[in-house]
Scaffold this motif. Structure first.
Motif, PDB file in Angstrom:
ATOM      1  N   GLY A  98       0.813  -1.207   0.000  1.00 40.64           N
ATOM      2  CA  GLY A  98       0.000   0.000   0.000  1.00 40.64           C
ATOM      3  C   GLY A  98       0.848   1.259   0.000  1.00 40.64           C
ATOM      4  O   GLY A  98       1.970   1.279   0.516  1.00 40.64           O
ATOM      5  N   ASN A  99       0.283   2.340  -0.593  1.00 44.09           N
ATOM      6  CA  ASN A  99       1.021   3.607  -0.631  1.00 44.09           C
ATOM      7  C   ASN A  99       0.182   4.796  -0.175  1.00 44.09           C
ATOM      8  O   ASN A  99       0.657   5.944  -0.231  1.00 44.09           O
ATOM      9  CB  ASN A  99       1.590   3.864  -2.034  1.00 44.09           C
ATOM     10  N   ALA A 100      -1.054   4.544   0.260  1.00 42.86           N
ATOM     11  CA  ALA A 100      -1.952   5.607   0.728  1.00 42.86           C
ATOM     12  C   ALA A 100      -2.210   6.660  -0.343  1.00 42.86           C
ATOM     13  O   ALA A 100      -2.625   7.785  -0.037  1.00 42.86           O
ATOM     14  CB  ALA A 100      -1.421   6.251   2.002  1.00 42.86           C
ATOM     15  N   GLY A 101      -1.971   6.314  -1.607  1.00 40.09           N
ATOM     16  CA  GLY A 101      -2.239   7.215  -2.722  1.00 40.09           C
ATOM     17  C   GLY A 101      -2.891   6.446  -3.847  1.00 40.09           C
ATOM     18  O   GLY A 101      -3.529   5.419  -3.623  1.00 40.09           O
ATOM     19  N   THR A 102      -2.739   6.919  -5.065  1.00 37.05           N
ATOM     20  CA  THR A 102      -3.226   6.161  -6.209  1.00 37.05           C
ATOM     21  C   THR A 102      -2.263   5.012  -6.475  1.00 37.05           C
ATOM     22  O   THR A 102      -1.058   5.217  -6.592  1.00 37.05           O
ATOM     23  CB  THR A 102      -3.326   7.059  -7.446  1.00 37.05           C
ATOM     24  N   ASN A 103      -2.797   3.799  -6.573  1.00 32.59           N
ATOM     25  CA  ASN A 103      -1.953   2.606  -6.617  1.00 32.59           C
ATOM     26  C   ASN A 103      -2.546   1.640  -7.636  1.00 32.59           C
ATOM     27  O   ASN A 103      -3.560   0.988  -7.374  1.00 32.59           O
ATOM     28  CB  ASN A 103      -1.912   1.969  -5.221  1.00 32.59           C
ATOM     29  N   ALA A 104      -1.931   1.554  -8.807  1.00 32.46           N
ATOM     30  CA  ALA A 104      -2.396   0.659  -9.861  1.00 32.46           C
ATOM     31  C   ALA A 104      -1.755  -0.711  -9.670  1.00 32.46           C
ATOM     32  O   ALA A 104      -0.530  -0.845  -9.762  1.00 32.46           O
ATOM     33  CB  ALA A 104      -2.059   1.221 -11.234  1.00 32.46           C
ATOM     34  N   ILE A 105      -2.576  -1.714  -9.400  1.00 33.67           N
ATOM     35  CA  ILE A 105      -2.097  -3.071  -9.146  1.00 33.67           C
ATOM     36  C   ILE A 105      -2.204  -3.860 -10.442  1.00 33.67           C
ATOM     37  O   ILE A 105      -3.301  -4.012 -10.995  1.00 33.67           O
ATOM     38  CB  ILE A 105      -2.918  -3.752  -8.035  1.00 33.67           C
ATOM     39  N   THR A 106      -1.089  -4.373 -10.925  1.00 32.48           N
ATOM     40  CA  THR A 106      -1.070  -5.124 -12.182  1.00 32.48           C
ATOM     41  C   THR A 106      -0.541  -6.532 -11.939  1.00 32.48           C
ATOM     42  O   THR A 106      -0.121  -6.884 -10.841  1.00 32.48           O
ATOM     43  CB  THR A 106      -0.191  -4.412 -13.220  1.00 32.48           C
ATOM     44  N   GLY A 107      -0.574  -7.337 -12.995  1.00 32.66           N
ATOM     45  CA  GLY A 107      -0.071  -8.695 -12.920  1.00 32.66           C
ATOM     46  C   GLY A 107      -1.125  -9.749 -12.695  1.00 32.66           C
ATOM     47  O   GLY A 107      -0.798 -10.937 -12.587  1.00 32.66           O
TER      48      GLY A 107
END
Length: 340
Positions: free
Chosen positions: A21-30
């Protein structure tokens, strides 16, 4: 498998990914495809695990560890072509994208968010189905009376998770090996007899039979049902008997598992193991769909090309003489196993 296509091979129907997590916008791919059901759990600290699906919308999470109704939240921003995006919405941030927290997401593909009306049952349902992957998302409104509802699959569901979206109520779990005279409660780990959940009637190839239990069919309330049946080389739902020995039972699935969940037939936690968090044997860290807990160790498994083997005498997954009901999804069929 040379007979499969992009629509029906395992890696296009189920995926598991880890992220920080980054507490911001976080695009999870894969993930490998655009998911329609995303189930997230923190692994490093205690937290509830949200489920979000594309039928209800990305902003409508429900949490498997609690009985709460559906909520509105923008923590999951979108379902994307190779995963999903989470953001910094504050209300449930820790459950989705807390800064530096470790997460795992289990993802299933249905029909890209496109639903259809199903009139096979006495209750009209809205269904998003992936018949090749044996998975459908079913929305319906309860009647409070014995009813049936269409599920949209090509075979009878063997595993179902149902939640009343409008009020505080238990999650209801069905598995074929346990039988329709019984039901599990995903949030509590309770497992036992209930003739009012499914009228002691297993699902058919077209419909689910519902009783009058408020957990599956309260009048005027909206419900969501996640339904699966086994697909050769990809998913399997069954049971094994514990032997209370560190050299535990081997369970043949016909594929290399990516996710395995099991619960005692007498009740307990839904213990969950996956190869996204641990890519090498032993798979020795498990989460619980039931509990507000971080991952813990002590129940090692081995994942093989054709199934999984219990490597502990722990009562949570290998109590002597006790049946365990399991659900497993994989990524490589055994008949086309790769030796590298």
């Amino acid at each position: 498998d040379p007979a499969t296509t992009d629509s029906d091979h395992p890696q296009k129907n189920f995926g598991a990914v880890t992220y920080t997590g980054n507490a911001g916008t976080n695009a999870i791919t894969g993930v490998g495809f655009q998911p329609d059901l995303v189930w997230i759990k923190i692994s490093n600290t205690a937290s509830n695990g949200p489920l979000v699906d594309s039928s209800r919308g990305a902003n409508k999470p429900i949490f498997s560890q609690v009985t709460n109704a559906e909520v509105t939240s923008g923590n999951l921003a979108s379902f994307d072509s190779d995963g999903f995006t989470v953001n910094n919405t504050s209300d449930y941030l820790a459950n989705f994208n807390g800064d530096t927290n470790s997460y795992v997401a289990w993802c299933w593909r249905a029909n890209g968010g496109t639903t259809s009306t199903n009139t096979s049952g006495t209750i009209t349902s809205t269904v998003q189905a992936n018949t090749a992957g044996g998975f459908s998302i079913v929305q319906y409104t309860g009647t409070g009376t014995n009813s049936t509802v269409g599920h949209g699959l090509s075979a009878a569901p063997e595993y179902m998770i149902i939640k009343n979206l409008d009020t505080t109520d238990n999650w209801i779990n069905y598995n074929k090996v346990g039988g329709a005279a019984n039901r599990g409660q995903l949030n509590s780990g309770s497992y036992g007899t209930s003739t009012t959940s499914f009228q002691s009637t297993d699902p058919s190839a077209t419909v689910i039979t519902l009783g009058t239990s408020s957990g599956v069919n309260s009048s005027t309330h909206d419900f969501i049902a996640y339904c699966w049946h086994g697909v050769e080389g990809y998913s399997k739902f069954g049971l094994y008997e514990g032997n209370g020995n560190e050299d535990g039972p081997f369970i043949y699935t016909g594929f290399r598992p990516k996710l395995v969940s099991m619960i005692r037939s007498t009740g307990g936690s839904y213990n969950v193991f996956d190869s996204a968090r641990f890519i090498h044997n032993p798979i020795d860290a498990y989460l619980q769909w039931t509990a507000h807990d971080a991952q813990t160790t002590g129940y090692p498994l081995h994942f093989f090309g054709n199934g999984f083997k219990i490597r502990t005498n722990g009562t949570g997954i290998n109590q002597d003489g006790t049946d365990f009901y399991y659900a497993a999804w994989g990524d490589n069929p055994y008949k086309y196993g790769q030796g590298f």
